[in-house]
Write a protein that holds these residues in place. Structure first.
Motif, PDB file in Angstrom:
ATOM      1  N   LEU C 276       0.622  -1.135   0.376  1.00 30.18           N
ATOM      2  CA  LEU C 276      -0.903   0.549   0.154  1.00 30.18           C
ATOM      3  C   LEU C 276       0.685   1.061  -0.011  1.00 30.18           C
ATOM      4  N   THR C 277       2.374   0.698   0.855  1.00 33.44           N
ATOM      5  CA  THR C 277       2.378   2.428   0.928  1.00 33.44           C
ATOM      6  C   THR C 277       3.718   3.103  -0.432  1.00 33.44           C
ATOM      7  N   THR C 278       4.113   1.578  -1.047  1.00 35.73           N
ATOM      8  CA  THR C 278       4.322   1.843  -2.545  1.00 35.73           C
ATOM      9  C   THR C 278       3.690   2.126  -2.805  1.00 35.73           C
ATOM     10  N   VAL C 279       2.831   1.803  -3.256  1.00 36.19           N
ATOM     11  CA  VAL C 279       1.486   2.224  -4.257  1.00 36.19           C
ATOM     12  C   VAL C 279       1.299   3.882  -4.547  1.00 36.19           C
ATOM     13  N   ALA C 280       1.665   3.725  -3.094  1.00 32.44           N
ATOM     14  CA  ALA C 280       1.076   5.697  -2.575  1.00 32.44           C
ATOM     15  C   ALA C 280       2.160   5.942  -2.890  1.00 32.44           C
ATOM     16  N   MET C 281       3.128   5.972  -2.489  1.00 32.68           N
ATOM     17  CA  MET C 281       3.946   7.333  -3.009  1.00 32.68           C
ATOM     18  C   MET C 281       4.839   6.746  -4.802  1.00 32.68           C
ATOM     19  N   SER C 282       4.943   5.253  -4.948  1.00 35.46           N
ATOM     20  CA  SER C 282       4.799   5.631  -6.216  1.00 35.46           C
ATOM     21  C   SER C 282       4.070   6.697  -7.049  1.00 35.46           C
ATOM     22  N   SER C 283       2.181   6.811  -7.373  1.00 32.62           N
ATOM     23  CA  SER C 283       1.545   7.290  -7.904  1.00 32.62           C
ATOM     24  C   SER C 283       1.816   8.624  -7.239  1.00 32.62           C
ATOM     25  N   LEU C 284       2.387   9.240  -5.574  1.00 37.10           N
ATOM     26  CA  LEU C 284       2.361  10.377  -5.104  1.00 37.10           C
ATOM     27  C   LEU C 284       3.558  11.529  -6.343  1.00 37.10           C
ATOM     28  N   PHE C 285       4.167  10.334  -7.180  1.00 33.59           N
ATOM     29  CA  PHE C 285       6.394  10.932  -6.920  1.00 33.59           C
ATOM     30  C   PHE C 285       5.992  11.292  -9.160  1.00 33.59           C
ATOM     31  N   GLN C 286       4.629  10.914  -9.365  1.00 34.32           N
ATOM     32  CA  GLN C 286       4.055  11.435 -10.894  1.00 34.32           C
ATOM     33  C   GLN C 286       3.260  12.383 -11.012  1.00 34.32           C
ATOM     34  N   LYS C 287       3.425  13.244 -12.101  1.00 32.80           N
ATOM     35  CA  LYS C 287       2.484  14.278 -12.891  1.00 32.80           C
ATOM     36  C   LYS C 287       0.834  13.680 -12.019  1.00 32.80           C
ATOM     37  N   THR C 288       1.063  13.010 -12.769  1.00 31.69           N
ATOM     38  CA  THR C 288      -0.860  12.499 -13.123  1.00 31.69           C
ATOM     39  C   THR C 288      -0.912  11.579 -12.585  1.00 31.69           C
ATOM     40  N   GLY C 289      -0.533  11.233 -11.577  1.00 25.00           N
ATOM     41  CA  GLY C 289      -0.355  10.226 -10.383  1.00 25.00           C
ATOM     42  C   GLY C 289      -0.176   8.922 -10.974  1.00 25.00           C
ATOM     43  N   LYS C 290       0.561   8.871 -12.151  1.00 22.05           N
ATOM     44  CA  LYS C 290       0.581   7.061 -13.344  1.00 22.05           C
ATOM     45  C   LYS C 290       1.966   6.424 -11.464  1.00 22.05           C
ATOM     46  N   LEU C 291       1.272   4.540 -12.430  1.00 22.48           N
ATOM     47  CA  LEU C 291       2.777   4.599 -11.710  1.00 22.48           C
ATOM     48  C   LEU C 291       3.538   3.628 -12.222  1.00 22.48           C
ATOM     49  N   ASP C 292       4.733   3.697 -11.532  1.00 27.17           N
ATOM     50  CA  ASP C 292       5.761   2.760 -12.244  1.00 27.17           C
ATOM     51  C   ASP C 292       5.984   1.652 -11.627  1.00 27.17           C
ATOM     52  N   MET C 293       5.459   0.816 -12.767  1.00 28.21           N
ATOM     53  CA  MET C 293       6.745  -0.683 -12.598  1.00 28.21           C
ATOM     54  C   MET C 293       7.741  -1.149 -11.866  1.00 28.21           C
ATOM     55  N   VAL C 294       8.861  -0.421 -11.889  1.00 26.80           N
ATOM     56  CA  VAL C 294       9.814  -0.285 -11.151  1.00 26.80           C
ATOM     57  C   VAL C 294       9.567  -0.002  -9.371  1.00 26.80           C
ATOM     58  N   HIS C 295       8.754   0.577  -9.473  1.00 23.33           N
ATOM     59  CA  HIS C 295       8.260   0.653  -7.782  1.00 23.33           C
ATOM     60  C   HIS C 295       7.748  -0.774  -7.845  1.00 23.33           C
ATOM     61  N   ILE C 296       6.744  -0.682  -8.063  1.00 20.61           N
ATOM     62  CA  ILE C 296       5.491  -2.280  -7.620  1.00 20.61           C
ATOM     63  C   ILE C 296       6.322  -3.234  -7.856  1.00 20.61           C
ATOM     64  N   GLN C 297       7.376  -3.515  -8.674  1.00 18.49           N
ATOM     65  CA  GLN C 297       8.620  -4.210  -8.804  1.00 18.49           C
ATOM     66  C   GLN C 297       9.396  -4.236  -7.481  1.00 18.49           C
ATOM     67  N   ASN C 298       9.556  -3.741  -6.948  1.00 13.63           N
ATOM     68  CA  ASN C 298      10.966  -3.706  -5.925  1.00 13.63           C
ATOM     69  C   ASN C 298      10.312  -3.215  -5.017  1.00 13.63           C
ATOM     70  N   SER C 299       9.992  -1.616  -4.388  1.00 12.68           N
ATOM     71  CA  SER C 299       9.340  -1.866  -3.222  1.00 12.68           C
ATOM     72  C   SER C 299       8.015  -2.424  -2.246  1.00 12.68           C
ATOM     73  N   THR C 300       7.458  -3.224  -2.719  1.00 13.76           N
ATOM     74  CA  THR C 300       6.655  -4.073  -2.227  1.00 13.76           C
ATOM     75  C   THR C 300       7.585  -5.096  -1.727  1.00 13.76           C
ATOM     76  N   LEU C 301       8.280  -5.592  -1.619  1.00 17.15           N
ATOM     77  CA  LEU C 301       9.132  -6.568  -1.826  1.00 17.15           C
ATOM     78  C   LEU C 301       9.917  -5.917  -0.307  1.00 17.15           C
ATOM     79  N   ALA C 302       9.951  -4.713   0.076  1.00 16.96           N
ATOM     80  CA  ALA C 302      11.311  -4.435   1.083  1.00 16.96           C
ATOM     81  C   ALA C 302      10.541  -4.635   2.364  1.00 16.96           C
TER      82      ALA C 302
END
Lengths: 486, 486, 486
Positions: C276-302
């Motif tokens: 949940l926090t990875t999705v939130a941060m990933s969306s927050l860092f993009q202009k239109t709130g798009k998600l970045d696959m790199v974050h979903i692939q990796n940070s969800t595992l942290a």
């Protein structure tokens, strides 16, 4: 229905698909709320708490370490976990440009839903009356995964047509409804439903279909939701992991020993029969007998859904085959005739065909369960077996199988009502124009919510030639092919 | 061989690939037959029947729930299940336009084969003499999966060149032969074969190779069976799930406790050694030391095949490494030299190279088993260990290790004979021009038996370029194709 | 650092990427050495040896077969095995033209590393003082996989920039350092680290980052390491199998019973919060709130990494959620800001972002472990629980929780030192111009070390147009590309 119609129209306004505020806000607020609620309510249960061994000694229970509940259920839990995250996730990757959304949002809503499920189910089922805490163990994790699964089933109906924020709202309400529904069916009505034909599949599917009906888009171009070659192979990963691990799904929370054993065997057989009848039907419906990947990906699983309730009963191996046989036929038939019918005449667009994979087989599963329970006899089960299998203990010690059959049927009705009713209400909420859903022409398109990498380089030689020249050369190549054929 | 040749020619007639009648007919008829036979013959065994606990009490067995056979074998069963459906299925997806056929027909024949296997193996092994019923439990499911696996191995040799109806016929006979073969080897000859080097791999591979020899197509364009980048990555999914779960495969039906434990360790080590020697050989055979995906996908698994028979013996960790070492070398060598030789001089086309992955390592495994058994001593095994490991009980209580070694070798010969003989006979049957197999120029092509989605859209830039123009060009292309066919 | 710089320069010479001698030589020599060393040193342990039952009887231990260590740990072992081979392998397939290298070299170095790990860890931990042999069982296999995992983490930093020979050298030293490091941390310092936040993740990540720093290529074109649509979906297979099986990873070698049970629950919860926090941060860092696959692939595992050390402690469910919450945020932040910073200012290029997935969460995990240990009280754990959980036995029977916290912190420092120090030394060795690494413009390109199939055919319409003409057209295309570059 007229009022529904007008309500629909009043909500149709220009779309704002920017979710940069709403998505992070929901995720953060929700996760913080979870931390607070977990802090107040959730503790380890007796078997996962560090006092386990000490308490066993104090109670004079001479138990081997291997009798910890963990060893009975953890392998099944992991299989269920794979079904929820890889199975459901990859099953939906078939849409050619919505694979990120399929597997990514599946991931998001499952991780979101299971936390809320631990709380909701805990309040209903494992609240310790002494200290007012919810005590969790491996069985709680399985149940939370089950609950998340019902929301993922619902996601299948609206795949590609909703925003992630809508999905989170849908999951929030879905988990809540599921938990109430489950409490009514299993505890108040005392129906048995180890594999969740009613509680998980029937509820989840009708919940999703009702939402899809409420969110109907009359001008949607369905060609956008078709597959490409590779995306169909990805979807088969989902299919196979669901298919293989379904015996674990249906046996995960059955009784220790013969209960889990029997549930696994029944599911294994039912699924095998589904495969053969699905292939037969799929071939039969095409002019030259070609198979359709949509059927193979989905209808082969219908046997697992339909054997859910009765898996732990003495359904008998041939009974399981019959259930699988019927469901393979009905489910494939559904893809060919019922899905287009629902779309055209009922205004229900069902992206993944969950009506065929979960709704109809789920209802069949409930009926099979009711019939099998009603037909149970002391001759077949033995006195003790009957009590154990149907839990005729405590306040239910006077139950008889025929009455149990009626209770099973009542449970099915409750699941239907919760699914349809809940779906309509939640559908209304999701029609509000604040959730950032896609305009019709950008449905089934990852571009809207994901950073999508450019794709051309995967195809052409990986050198940085002038792009203009490449296209010219390509056209030339096509042209010369044309020539060579004449 | 001359008569074989002429028989072959007389069967070569124009192809009718419409399977709309034959495929559904076989599936429906067969599934109905299964339901009837299961109804007559198959019941739950003592550990999956609802009377389990009651019977234990009556027999004064104070057993913990966790001693139900289910908990000993179910995790291994699930791993084997993954190997059969995902492992074998995805391993064959490497062919660039035959991924649907690889994974889909694998699914079909496994689901078909395992039902028949439950009956056939039941008649031979678990028929209850009192009531004449076959009693099934989790071990039966594992054995059924094993039997299906041997037919999937055979499928590897004919991949892309046969119709699904032919595959079902091949599986029907394959399962039958397997069960007889297994009965002779394990019961009559009293060879041990926990991981099935002989029973599964040797039999399955020679069965497939013989069929492929009978169905030889002299004018086949092998370039059609090559891979593309993504299909090779899909195949690695199959490879890795086979590789990882092979320790479960070889230990699934070993003795409880140290038997399963040791089988898993030996397999783990043998496979690790195979990886290194496969990489070494693959690199050595290329001018610049490049690795070949075909070798990595297949030869890395040879160690698991070859350690099958001896996995539960005291092979010793270094013994396992040696087996893996040798098989990695021989298997890779096979891909480079023996597969082209078989193709050119023996008229055996082996699509997946099962000769290198299953046939040769399977024979090696049989030999390793015979040698290890013959070398067994009471010093190494202990008195009780020797009896348990080689099952020197009942009528075999006078056996000694050296004689056991001879019996192992005899078992290997039986497996070879059944494989080759059975394959030739079944190959004859499959040459009849009624099964709807593909003409030479449509082999390795999903189009023939599957609804294949159009692929171009996945390739072209995902922007809304003039859709009209693209479609026009496409139509032109189609049109000129039509022309060229007339 | 000046001397490092100059050392770097002196090693930069023209590249010879032919590995036809070196790769086979290393593999063969090493595998033969393994066979010899295994022959001298490695034997089955008490629970996998054929004398197990006999010895139990002699010792008057009346034990059920199911209490063999195998049944406690084998399902977890298989999950860990999947994480190592499919999880790590597929997670790295995101690079568009380096999927073979990702999954293939991952396979090679894991199979190579685990053999050496069995020896190294055996010498330190399971050497039998009586006969001087290393005794292995299922726990040894898990530990060997853990050790291999730390080298695969390191591989993530240098993915696409090194030759397979370099990888083998890196793994050889990595396993050696890991084993010494582990011995110091677990045995000499007596820190607890069931899930390996310190021993596996912190060590592995800093080892990899230091090597990447030593091998820095100033002129590397990072665009080559970007992904395409399908490669991102492949990477999600890796992500999900890692995510799902992480509870098994952290609980695999915990204490029987409540220890394993609790470790699984804590990891499950921490991972869910990370999503949940990875999705939130990933969306927050993009202009239109798009998600970045790199974050979903990796940070969800942290969250799984960070809960490793404390997973078996009484971290409490809400504590696990907090850890997951924080790590999701920090890891995603790392991908957005810290990875570019390291690249630009520290000359560390980190292909997979292991700094964000393993290094930072690993250090957090070590700190969480130290704090949780220091805060442990007899009130929470009970007298016996405290002793069992922290192993306050033998020479450590006078330890108290606060001191244990300090020891945990010391363990973290040791892991950091070994990782950074070892990485710099091994990096020096790898800079020697004899290992066949790629020139800058061929990094992230499978062509160099793999036979890569031609890809175009998958794209063009699957009809048999004149093959000759197609090749001609292709050549033309290549030619015009060449032209356009000049």
């Amino acid at each position: 229905m007229g009022c529904m119609q007008s309500f629909r129209q009043c909500c149709d306004q220009p779309k704002n698909t920017n979710i940069r505020i709403s998505l992070p806000a929901v995720c953060f607020v929700w996760q913080i709320a979870m931390i607070i609620l977990f802090g107040i309510f959730i503790r380890y249960n007796g078997e996962s708490d560090v006092h386990w061994k000490e308490n066993n000694k104090l109670s004079n229970i001479s138990t081997s370490d291997v009798e910890n509940e963990f060893y009975f259920r953890y392998p099944s839990f992991q299989d269920v976990h794979v079904m929820v995250f890889v199975g459901f996730g990859f099953l939906m990757t078939f849409v050619k440009r919505y694979s990120f959304g399929a597997v990514g949002f599946n991931f998001l809503i499952a991780a979101f839903g299971l936390q809320w499920a631990l709380l909701m189910q805990g309040w209903f089922h494992t609240l310790d009356p002494v200290d007012g805490k919810i005590k969790i163990g491996v069985e709680s994790l399985i149940n939370a995964d089950f609950c998340a699964a019902s929301c993922l089933i619902a996601y299948g109906a609206v795949l590609g047509k909703v925003s992630p924020v809508q999905l989170l709202v849908m999951t929030l309400f879905g988990v809540t409804l599921y938990s109430v529904d489950e409490y009514i069916i299993l505890n108040l009505i005392h129906a048995r439903d180890a594999g969740g034909s009613m509680v998980i599949h029937t509820f989840g599917a009708y919940y999703g279909l009702s939402i899809s009906w409420m969110l109907y888009r009359p001008n949607l171009d369905k060609r956008l939701s078709c597959s490409v070659y590779h995306s169909d192979v990805f979807a088969m990963i989902g299919t196979l992991f669901l298919w293989m691990f379904w015996p674990s799904f249906n046996s995960a929370i059955s009784y220790h020993g013969d209960g889990q054993h029997r549930a696994a065997i029944n599911t294994y057989l039912s699924l095998a029969a589904s495969v053969l009848t699905t292939v037969a039907m799929s071939s039969l419906f095409q002019k030259t007998g070609k198979l359709d990947m949509v059927h193979i990906q989905n209808s082969t699983l219908a046997g697992g859904v339909a054997v859910g309730t009765a898996a732990e009963f003495m359904l008998m191996p041939y009974g399981s085959l019959i259930v699988g046989f019927i469901c393979g036929v009905i489910s494939t038939f559904g893809y060919v005739y019922i899905t287009p019918f629902l779309e055209k005449h009922m205004k229900i667009h069902d992206t993944c065909g969950i009506n065929n994979l979960h709704a109809m087989p789920g209802v069949i599963g409930g009926i099979v369960g009711a019939v099998t329970a009603a037909a149970a006899s002391e001759e077949t089960y033995g006195k003790e077996g009957l009590i154990n299998t149907f839990d005729f203990t405590g306040e239910w010690s006077n139950m008889v199988p025929s009455l149990q059959g009626a209770h099973q049927a009542a449970g099915l009705c409750v699941a239907l009502c919760f699914g349809i009713g809940g779906g309509i209400i939640v559908g209304c909420i999701l029609r509000m124009p604040i959730w950032g859903d896609a305009p019709d022409d950008q449905c089934f398109e990852d571009e809207l919510y994901w950073e999508v990498p450019e794709d051309e380089e995967s195809i052409l030689p990986v050198v940085d030639y002038g792009n203009h020249m490449r296209n010219k050369a390509e056209n030339d190549a096509h042209f010369s092919m044309e020539q060579s054929r004449n």
